[in-house]
Design an enzyme around this catalytic site. Structure first.
Site, mmCIF file in Angstrom:
data_model
loop_
_atom_site.group_PDB
_atom_site.id
_atom_site.type_symbol
_atom_site.label_atom_id
_atom_site.label_comp_id
_atom_site.label_asym_id
_atom_site.label_seq_id
_atom_site.Cartn_x
_atom_site.Cartn_y
_atom_site.Cartn_z
ATOM 1 N N THR A 72 -5.452 -7.136 10.534
ATOM 2 C CA THR A 72 -5.843 -5.757 9.829
ATOM 3 C C THR A 72 -5.289 -4.502 10.643
ATOM 4 O O THR A 72 -4.679 -3.402 10.082
ATOM 5 C CB THR A 72 -7.392 -5.525 9.789
ATOM 6 O OG1 THR A 72 -7.802 -6.592 8.984
ATOM 7 C CG2 THR A 72 -7.774 -4.483 9.058
ATOM 8 N N TYR A 83 -12.239 -1.503 -3.977
ATOM 9 C CA TYR A 83 -13.072 -1.860 -2.666
ATOM 10 C C TYR A 83 -14.468 -1.504 -2.456
ATOM 11 O O TYR A 83 -15.056 -1.680 -1.492
ATOM 12 C CB TYR A 83 -12.342 -1.123 -1.656
ATOM 13 C CG TYR A 83 -10.809 -1.491 -1.176
ATOM 14 C CD1 TYR A 83 -10.728 -2.486 -0.418
ATOM 15 C CD2 TYR A 83 -9.734 -0.832 -1.415
ATOM 16 C CE1 TYR A 83 -9.678 -2.979 -0.025
ATOM 17 C CE2 TYR A 83 -8.276 -1.020 -1.094
ATOM 18 C CZ TYR A 83 -8.260 -2.156 -0.399
ATOM 19 O OH TYR A 83 -7.022 -2.626 0.125
ATOM 20 N N ARG A 130 -2.466 -14.458 4.847
ATOM 21 C CA ARG A 130 -2.875 -13.700 5.759
ATOM 22 C C ARG A 130 -2.237 -13.957 7.101
ATOM 23 O O ARG A 130 -2.230 -12.857 7.889
ATOM 24 C CB ARG A 130 -4.573 -13.852 5.774
ATOM 25 C CG ARG A 130 -5.268 -13.172 4.566
ATOM 26 C CD ARG A 130 -6.616 -13.281 4.754
ATOM 27 N NE ARG A 130 -7.224 -12.537 5.637
ATOM 28 C CZ ARG A 130 -7.592 -11.190 5.442
ATOM 29 N NH1 ARG A 130 -7.559 -10.686 4.231
ATOM 30 N NH2 ARG A 130 -8.239 -10.585 6.383
ATOM 31 N N HIS A 170 -2.259 -5.500 1.748
ATOM 32 C CA HIS A 170 -3.651 -6.082 1.280
ATOM 33 C C HIS A 170 -3.153 -7.647 0.925
ATOM 34 O O HIS A 170 -2.400 -7.945 0.501
ATOM 35 C CB HIS A 170 -4.145 -5.319 0.092
ATOM 36 C CG HIS A 170 -5.346 -6.223 -0.331
ATOM 37 N ND1 HIS A 170 -6.668 -6.039 0.039
ATOM 38 C CD2 HIS A 170 -5.454 -7.134 -1.363
ATOM 39 C CE1 HIS A 170 -7.463 -6.929 -0.378
ATOM 40 N NE2 HIS A 170 -6.689 -7.669 -1.524
ATOM 41 N N ARG A 217 2.824 -6.559 8.816
ATOM 42 C CA ARG A 217 1.710 -5.112 9.383
ATOM 43 C C ARG A 217 2.464 -4.957 10.776
ATOM 44 O O ARG A 217 2.443 -3.872 11.035
ATOM 45 C CB ARG A 217 0.392 -5.430 9.447
ATOM 46 C CG ARG A 217 -0.333 -5.428 8.051
ATOM 47 C CD ARG A 217 -1.828 -5.839 8.185
ATOM 48 N NE ARG A 217 -2.378 -5.729 6.866
ATOM 49 C CZ ARG A 217 -3.596 -6.317 6.576
ATOM 50 N NH1 ARG A 217 -4.283 -7.244 7.478
ATOM 51 N NH2 ARG A 217 -4.378 -5.775 5.416
ATOM 52 N N GLU A 245 -9.551 -10.151 -7.762
ATOM 53 C CA GLU A 245 -8.637 -9.117 -7.586
ATOM 54 C C GLU A 245 -7.509 -9.286 -8.384
ATOM 55 O O GLU A 245 -7.210 -8.421 -9.147
ATOM 56 C CB GLU A 245 -8.131 -9.285 -6.019
ATOM 57 C CG GLU A 245 -9.426 -8.866 -5.113
ATOM 58 C CD GLU A 245 -9.022 -8.929 -3.864
ATOM 59 O OE1 GLU A 245 -9.774 -8.780 -2.802
ATOM 60 O OE2 GLU A 245 -7.767 -9.396 -3.458
ATOM 61 N N PHE A 257 -15.354 3.603 6.878
ATOM 62 C CA PHE A 257 -14.521 4.113 6.521
ATOM 63 C C PHE A 257 -14.051 3.918 4.903
ATOM 64 O O PHE A 257 -12.858 4.204 4.585
ATOM 65 C CB PHE A 257 -13.098 3.154 7.169
ATOM 66 C CG PHE A 257 -13.402 1.590 6.963
ATOM 67 C CD1 PHE A 257 -13.015 1.168 5.974
ATOM 68 C CD2 PHE A 257 -14.156 1.043 7.864
ATOM 69 C CE1 PHE A 257 -13.048 -0.366 5.499
ATOM 70 C CE2 PHE A 257 -14.190 -0.456 7.689
ATOM 71 C CZ PHE A 257 -13.728 -0.989 6.533
ATOM 72 N N LYS A 285 0.949 -1.139 0.187
ATOM 73 C CA LYS A 285 0.092 0.053 -0.072
ATOM 74 C C LYS A 285 0.776 1.381 -0.101
ATOM 75 O O LYS A 285 2.029 1.184 0.224
ATOM 76 C CB LYS A 285 -0.995 -0.115 1.199
ATOM 77 C CG LYS A 285 -2.005 -1.374 1.110
ATOM 78 C CD LYS A 285 -3.007 -1.146 2.285
ATOM 79 C CE LYS A 285 -4.112 -2.155 2.238
ATOM 80 N NZ LYS A 285 -5.246 -2.183 3.406
ATOM 81 N N ASN A 317 -2.292 0.331 6.635
ATOM 82 C CA ASN A 317 -1.683 -1.114 7.063
ATOM 83 C C ASN A 317 -0.692 -1.801 6.298
ATOM 84 O O ASN A 317 -0.566 -3.018 6.304
ATOM 85 C CB ASN A 317 -2.806 -1.798 7.675
ATOM 86 C CG ASN A 317 -3.806 -2.117 6.655
ATOM 87 O OD1 ASN A 317 -3.691 -1.917 5.492
ATOM 88 N ND2 ASN A 317 -4.998 -2.945 7.059
#
Ligand code: ATP
Ligand code: MG
Length: 139
Positions: free
Chosen positions: A93, A51, A87, A117, A104, A128, A59, A11, A114
């Site tokens: 998150t 998204y 993950r 993704h 993260r 995606e 948010f 990100k 964060n």
């Protein structure tokens, strides 16, 4: 059978803070193979479309603004059990809740900025990946 690909983005916060190289290294050392990769900058419309599933969340506006605030790295990664294992590698998150040693925990500063993704299901990994890459760009 668990799928073998997941989709990720490094990100804007992680790119801006100089963590791109370390994060790519963590992906590879974590056992993931790069199947596709590009360095790009999403428009607000593109981030909003990516998204769209979060459109109703409070948010959403902040998320779209943040994800279009600077360049990102998008990639398709391959490994057995890719979605779940990835993950685990990136952590929760909210980086304050992410386990020690996760990406993260190491590189993210807040729940919105964060660092990375990771897809949340095999079906979304494919959706995606197709959002960013044509068949000719995946190896
Ligand atoms: P990602 O989809 O980016 O991998 P995730 O699956 O861990 O993250 P989601 O619930 O899909 O989390 O939320 C998408 C993104 O929206 C999060 O990565 C985070 O940047 C942002 N986000 C989620 N919850 C909040 C919140 N409460 N406040 C601000 N931003 C949030
Ligand atoms: Mg998600």
């Amino acid at each position: 059978m668990a799928g073998n690909i997941t989709f990720t983005m490094i990100k804007p916060d992680a790119v801006a803070n100089g963590h791109m190289g370390n994060i790519l290294n963590d992906f590879i050392q974590g056992g993931f193979k790069v199947r596709a990769m590009k360095y790009t900058w999403l428009t607000e419309a593109q981030a909003g479309a990516f998204y769209a599933v979060h459109k109703e969340r409070p948010f959403y506006g902040e998320l779209v603004g943040f994800m279009s605030s600077g360049p990102i790295v998008a990639a398709v990664l391959e490994k057995d059990n890719a979605v779940e294992d990835f993950r685990k590698l990136i952590g929760a998150t909210n980086p304050a809740e992410a386990a020690e040693g996760t990406i993260r925990r190491k590189y993210a500063k807040s729940i919105d900025a964060n660092a990375v993704h990771g897809s949340d299901s095999d079906a979304n990994a494919e959706i995606e990946a197709s959002f960013f890459f044509s068949a000719l760009e995946r190896f």
